[in-house]
Design an enzyme around this catalytic site. Structure first.
Site, short mmCIF file in Angstrom:
data_model
loop_
_atom_site.label_atom_id
_atom_site.label_comp_id
_atom_site.label_asym_id
_atom_site.label_seq_id
_atom_site.Cartn_x
_atom_site.Cartn_y
_atom_site.Cartn_z
N LEU A 1 33.59 37.86 38.99
CA LEU A 1 33.17 39.24 38.46
C LEU A 1 33.31 40.33 39.54
CD1 LEU A 1 30.25 38.46 36.09
CD2 LEU A 1 32.68 38.23 35.42
N GLU B 1 31.93 40.32 29.38
CA GLU B 1 33.01 39.61 29.62
C GLU B 1 32.71 38.01 29.11
OE1 GLU B 1 35.94 40.07 32.59
OE2 GLU B 1 35.00 41.98 33.03
N THR C 1 30.11 30.94 30.09
CA THR C 1 31.26 31.24 31.04
C THR C 1 31.12 31.08 32.45
OG1 THR C 1 31.61 33.20 29.15
CG2 THR C 1 32.58 33.37 31.63
N ALA D 1 40.86 31.19 24.19
CA ALA D 1 41.07 29.90 24.82
C ALA D 1 41.63 28.78 23.96
CB ALA D 1 39.92 29.60 25.38
N GLU E 1 28.66 70.09 41.11
CA GLU E 1 29.06 71.67 41.25
C GLU E 1 28.85 71.77 42.86
OE1 GLU E 1 26.26 70.81 37.40
OE2 GLU E 1 26.67 69.92 39.72
N CYS F 1 21.01 72.29 41.52
CA CYS F 1 22.67 72.77 41.54
C CYS F 1 22.37 74.22 41.00
CB CYS F 1 23.53 71.88 40.37
SG CYS F 1 23.83 70.46 41.02
#
Length: 359
Positions: A207, A288, A199, A165, A52, A87
């Site tokens: 990443l 992921e 992973t 994979a 705002e 605000c």
């Protein structure tokens, strides 16, 4: 420009704030007079001005006096003192005649109090324009405020037959350049990217976010036994990594923040892990991981969105993006909502919403 069209502009601005505002919500605001936008803004990173205030400053920079204008904002303006002044004070001081709000702020000190304050000061208030979309863009903030758990997006890149994979573990690259670039844009809109320790060992991902102007998300690793390699690339990210391990894992010194949560079954308590991320101000988490992590999160009912990038190829005998024990009945299969479908070069992106339990 009517209220709905103006809210559409404000929503676009709010999406530009995703991944940059937590623990504050991503908000967009526009100032309208006689159907014309005279100022616009989105919430800046913590400590910076809210949407705002940015919109009011933008109007003045354009040579426009906001007095008597309508402010259209995706979330109820704040009326409490935090790192920045309320605000509502700025709105009243500017002489705004009307405020159009998408959704009420779920934060306990708010919850409609600002709307009451504005109405009491003679400002016309309209609530609920674009409510569903406004609620969706602030979902991470709402999830943490109302239940302590962040918004979770499960991202998968698969072949047409659902493999992430080959049987030997090769996965780079299943999808093409456009899809991979889109993944980095998604990372930029999330506060954290989460993977499993498997992973990290197999792919050693950084990443990071390779988007111009995009901020790296916080790397998060589920590492039950705290065995992550000390030389892992994600430990060298511009953001300090968070490693979540079992509370009885061996002590170890790493260049990361180590968070200990209860052990459950073969891994860590996922709800406790996600709650710890929410407490750190990480409201939007993109996952992921591999098939085991994906299955565990779905089984724990903590996923809000499944984001699937599908390549026009098949990988016979490859590794499925969803591991774990089989199910016998279709009635037990997780079902998702209607997808948003986007073509990305030779690949397709499917964005599936999931209705999950709160908290």
């Amino acid at each position: 420009m009517n209220d709905a069209a103006a809210m559409g502009v404000a929503l676009g601005l709010a999406r530009r704030a995703l991944g940059t505002t937590a623990p504050n919500p991503p908000v967009g605001a526009v100032l309208v007079r006689d159907g014309r936008v005279i100022g616009e803004g989105w919430t800046r990173p913590p400590g910076g001005p809210h949407a705002e205030v940015v919109a009011l400053a933008d109007a003045r920079a354009r040579g426009e006096d906001p007095r008597g204008a309508t402010m259209v904002v995706t979330l109820e303006p704040c009326c409490h003192h935090g790192r920045t002044p309320p605000c509502t004070d700025a709105i009243l001081a500017a002489g705004i005649e009307r405020v159009v709000v998408g959704v009420v702020d779920p934060y306990p000190p708010m919850r409609g109090k600002a709307l009451e304050l504005l109405r009491g000061a003679g400002v016309q208030v309209t609530l609920g324009v674009g409510e569903q979309d406004c609620s969706r863009v602030a979902l991470g903030f709402r999830r943490v405020v109302e239940g302590g758990l962040p918004e979770v997006t499960l991202k998968v890149a698969t072949s047409l037959d659902g493999k992430l994979a080959t049987a030997a573990g090769e996965s780079q690259w299943i999808t093409g350049d456009q899809a991979r670039a889109d993944v980095h844009r998604e990372r930029a809109m999330h506060d954290a990217v989460l993977v499993g320790s498997g992973t990290v060992r197999s792919d050693d991902p950084a990443l990071t976010c390779r988007v111009d102007g995009g901020r790296d998300p916080v790397p998060v690793v589920l590492d039950t036994e705290l065995k992550i390699p000390a030389e892992a690339r994600l430990l060298k990210s511009s953001r300090r990594a968070v490693i979540v391990c079992a509370d009885d894992a061996p002590d170890r010194v790493l260049d990361a923040d180590v968070v200990r949560v209860p052990r459950t079954g073969e891994g860590v308590d996922l709800r406790a892990a996600l709650r710890a991320l929410g407490e750190r101000g990480l409201h939007r988490v993109m996952v992921e991981g591999g098939g085991r992590v994906h299955r565990a999160l779905l089984d724990a009912d903590v996923v809000d969105t499944v984001l699937v990038y599908v390549a026009g190829m098949v990988i016979p005998g490859g590794q499925s993006w969803l591991a774990g024990s089989p199910i016998a009945r279709l009635a037990d299969a997780p079902r998702f909502g209607a997808p948003e479908v986007t073509a990305l070069g030779d690949d397709v992106r499917l964005r599936y919403p999931i209705r999950r339990q709160e908290g």
